[in-house]
Design an enzyme around this catalytic site. Structure first.
Site, mmCIF file in Angstrom:
data_model
loop_
_atom_site.group_PDB
_atom_site.id
_atom_site.type_symbol
_atom_site.label_atom_id
_atom_site.label_comp_id
_atom_site.label_asym_id
_atom_site.label_seq_id
_atom_site.Cartn_x
_atom_site.Cartn_y
_atom_site.Cartn_z
ATOM 1 N N ASN A 1 99.254 41.795 5.769
ATOM 2 C CA ASN A 1 98.365 40.735 6.014
ATOM 3 C C ASN A 1 98.632 39.537 5.191
ATOM 4 O O ASN A 1 98.713 39.449 4.186
ATOM 5 C CB ASN A 1 96.940 40.996 6.001
ATOM 6 N N HIS B 1 82.793 50.022 10.228
ATOM 7 C CA HIS B 1 82.217 49.079 9.349
ATOM 8 C C HIS B 1 81.107 48.388 9.805
ATOM 9 O O HIS B 1 80.879 48.151 11.266
ATOM 10 C CB HIS B 1 83.309 47.636 9.505
ATOM 11 N N ARG C 1 80.514 52.206 6.739
ATOM 12 C CA ARG C 1 80.564 51.273 5.419
ATOM 13 C C ARG C 1 79.684 50.140 5.764
ATOM 14 O O ARG C 1 79.634 49.571 6.588
ATOM 15 C CB ARG C 1 81.897 50.902 5.315
ATOM 16 N N TYR D 1 82.952 38.257 0.789
ATOM 17 C CA TYR D 1 83.942 38.464 1.738
ATOM 18 C C TYR D 1 83.664 39.609 2.719
ATOM 19 O O TYR D 1 82.977 40.700 2.176
ATOM 20 C CB TYR D 1 85.043 39.221 0.471
ATOM 21 N N ASP E 1 82.178 48.831 0.011
ATOM 22 C CA ASP E 1 83.509 48.041 -0.604
ATOM 23 C C ASP E 1 83.316 47.087 -1.542
ATOM 24 O O ASP E 1 82.677 45.862 -0.931
ATOM 25 C CB ASP E 1 84.507 47.793 0.646
ATOM 26 N N HIS F 1 85.591 45.186 -3.119
ATOM 27 C CA HIS F 1 86.796 44.271 -3.035
ATOM 28 C C HIS F 1 87.335 43.639 -4.490
ATOM 29 O O HIS F 1 87.704 42.612 -4.593
ATOM 30 C CB HIS F 1 86.419 43.062 -2.353
ATOM 31 N N GLU G 1 84.064 51.722 -3.127
ATOM 32 C CA GLU G 1 85.321 51.308 -3.124
ATOM 33 C C GLU G 1 85.793 50.054 -3.888
ATOM 34 O O GLU G 1 85.078 49.029 -3.699
ATOM 35 C CB GLU G 1 85.777 51.254 -1.459
ATOM 36 N N GLU H 1 93.986 50.443 -1.696
ATOM 37 C CA GLU H 1 94.772 49.768 -0.491
ATOM 38 C C GLU H 1 95.940 49.062 -0.873
ATOM 39 O O GLU H 1 96.514 48.644 0.178
ATOM 40 C CB GLU H 1 93.564 49.151 0.386
ATOM 41 N N ARG I 1 93.696 55.540 -1.414
ATOM 42 C CA ARG I 1 93.365 54.804 -0.084
ATOM 43 C C ARG I 1 94.526 54.028 0.451
ATOM 44 O O ARG I 1 94.631 53.280 1.264
ATOM 45 C CB ARG I 1 92.182 53.650 -0.097
ATOM 46 N N HIS J 1 93.560 53.195 4.191
ATOM 47 C CA HIS J 1 93.065 51.793 4.813
ATOM 48 C C HIS J 1 93.411 51.873 6.063
ATOM 49 O O HIS J 1 94.270 52.005 6.705
ATOM 50 C CB HIS J 1 94.042 51.048 3.880
ATOM 51 N N ASP K 1 94.292 44.546 10.537
ATOM 52 C CA ASP K 1 95.494 44.082 10.122
ATOM 53 C C ASP K 1 96.728 45.410 10.091
ATOM 54 O O ASP K 1 97.568 45.139 9.979
ATOM 55 C CB ASP K 1 95.486 43.334 9.011
ATOM 56 N N GLU L 1 89.821 55.212 7.857
ATOM 57 C CA GLU L 1 89.084 53.757 8.247
ATOM 58 C C GLU L 1 89.684 53.185 9.485
ATOM 59 O O GLU L 1 90.981 53.311 9.816
ATOM 60 C CB GLU L 1 89.369 52.687 6.872
ATOM 61 N N TRP M 1 89.849 39.565 -7.223
ATOM 62 C CA TRP M 1 90.221 39.454 -5.733
ATOM 63 C C TRP M 1 88.878 39.618 -5.214
ATOM 64 O O TRP M 1 87.940 39.923 -5.147
ATOM 65 C CB TRP M 1 91.356 40.257 -5.166
HETATM 66 O O1 KDG Z 1 93.955 41.928 4.279
HETATM 67 C C1 KDG Z 1 92.860 42.387 3.611
HETATM 68 C C2 KDG Z 1 92.009 43.451 4.407
HETATM 69 O O2 KDG Z 1 92.792 44.331 5.119
HETATM 70 C C3 KDG Z 1 90.951 44.006 3.342
HETATM 71 O O3 KDG Z 1 89.996 43.095 3.412
HETATM 72 C C4 KDG Z 1 90.254 44.892 4.208
HETATM 73 O O4 KDG Z 1 89.149 45.843 2.155
HETATM 74 C C5 KDG Z 1 89.493 45.990 3.395
HETATM 75 C C6 KDG Z 1 89.404 47.396 3.842
HETATM 76 O O5 KDG Z 1 88.939 47.973 3.216
HETATM 77 O O6 KDG Z 1 89.521 47.559 5.109
HETATM 78 MG MG MG Z 2 88.717 47.666 1.167
#
Ligand code: KDG
Ligand code: MG
Length: 392
Positions: A27, A112, A137, A149, A200, A202, A226, A252, A273, A302, A306, A329, A392
């Site tokens: 991605n 999600h 999630r 995010y 999550d 992130h 996560e 991931e 993941r 993951h 994407d 997921e 991030w």
């Molecule tokens: O490209 C980034 C995404 O794949 C990501 O934000 C998704 O964190 C993510 C997840 O757990 O699916």
């Molecule tokens: Mg994630």
């Protein structure tokens, strides 16, 4: 092999005209992998025996001086998937049979739910419950922040926006850590005790912030928390581990077993993941999950939108045949993606059967894909209130 990537799609064609599809999508860096495949891998595939999958993996991994990293490993992953696909088609077997056969009846999935506020979030949670999902999630907005995010005020499939450059958003870790425990407690009260809830973060918290969050979430009995700290900082995770019994999932962004070896061997996480596509394909994800199985860590790949239906299929075949594969997921796809990649795997009431077609059971609707064009898309960049970048 007769040719590789000599059309627009990531397919390998054998001398006897068997086609194997693979996915090598990273991605927001898609074109870098395309170049790696076209310029450095495709020429070396010509003349190789497609049945020697492990040999090809070792050649592309060990034969390159510069190893690892998402671009290299996704390129190797795409080739590996395509070769397993070809072997399945040649033998008439679904890939899970070639991996040793099913160890489970189905792969469980989580979906999600996001909502800017609690009522909007609960609406999505209820939709998933009505559809039979048991693992959800939950993500929401945070008071005082304009965007968060992965949470949109509109319906969305992926945080990445189509634009020539990333959008920017402001993140405030204290506000986030204050808000999330109450929100998830309210969701827990709404769904009752039997539904598994995931969240999550992130990668945006420090070890101490993450430890506080994990502790505060304990009464909500999460299935996992996560990416609570930056994945590459093992000591931050150790700190979190020392202070909370909330299960931890990470990985991931990892691409090889060496990226997660320490986290797994020292049992700093509960779920690994890594995605099949980003971690060198079926062959290498299998190595990672095997190491995890020795140390009581479960696989939970993951699978946002994407990760294409091809890579999802590869993950499901591996999951069907892997004992310590906990959950996959599945973020879902827009209708266009289902049409572009007709697939044998299905999604029904919280489970993802891989299907019984030979190989990975995914094909390409080339006419449809030809009518689309590539557009750059970036996930947002996040800054703290003082303008510095978050991890991030
Ligand atoms: O490209 C980034 C995404 O794949 C990501 O934000 C998704 O964190 C993510 C997840 O757990 O699916
Ligand atoms: Mg994630």
């Amino acid at each position: 092999m007769h040719s590789a990537s000599d059309n627009d799609w990531s397919a390998i064609t054998t001398a006897d005209d068997l086609v194997g599809l693979g996915d090598a999508t990273v991605n927001d860096r898609e074109l870098s992998v395309a170049s790696y495949l076209r310029d450095h891998i495709a020429p070396l595939l010509i003349g190789r025996d497609p049945v020697r999958i492990e040999n090809a993996w070792q050649y592309f991994y060990r034969g390159a001086y510069w190893r690892r990293g998402p671009i290299t490993m996704a390129a190797i992953g795409g080739v590996d998937m395509a070769l397993w696909n070809i072997l399945g088609r040649r033998t008439g077997q679904p890939v899970y049979q070639l991996l040793g056969g099913r160890v489970r009846d189905h792969v469980t999935t989580y979906r999600h739910a996001f909502g800017w506020d609690l009522p909007a979030l609960l609406e999505q949670v209820d939709e998933h419950l009505d559809a039979g999902y048991t693992h959800i999630r939950v993500q929401s907005g945070v008071p005082g922040l304009d965007t968060v995010y992965g949470v949109s005020r509109q319906e969305a499939y992926e945080p990445a926006g189509r634009a020539p450059r990333p959008t920017e958003e402001t993140f405030d870790a204290d506000a986030y850590v204050r808000h999330v425990p109450g929100l998830i407690a309210a969701v827990r009260e709404h769904v009752g005790g039997d539904i598994a809830l995931l969240h999550d973060a992130h990668h945006r918290l420090t070890g101490v912030q993450a430890a506080r969050l994990g502790k505060a979430l304990e009464p909500s009995n999460l299935y996992w928390l996560e990416d609570v700290t930056p994945a590459e900082d093992a000591e931050a995770l150790r700190l979190v581990r020392q202070h909370t019994t909330t299960p931890l999932a990470i990985g991931e962004v990892f691409n090889t077993v060496w990226d997660c070896q320490r986290l797994i061997e020292e049992r700093l996480i509960d779920y690994i993941r890594c995605a099949v596509v980003h971690a060198g394909g079926i062959s290498h994800a299998r190595t990672i999950f095997a190491l995890a199985s020795v140390h009581g860590v479960q696989a939970a790949p993951h699978g946002p939108s994407d990760v294409s239906p091809i890579a999802l299929a590869a993950s499901l075949h591996l999951g069907a045949a892997t004992h310590n594969f906990a959950i996959q997921e599945y973020m879902g796809y827009p209708d266009l993606v289902h049409e572009a990649f007709p697939h044998a795997w299905t999604c029904d009431a919280g489970v993802l059967p891989p299907g019984d077609e030979p190989g990975l059971g995914v094909s390409l609707n080339e006419d449809l894909l030809r009518s689309e064009h590539y557009e750059t898309a970036y996930p947002p960049v996040a800054r703290r209130r003082d303008g510095t970048l978050t991890d991030w």
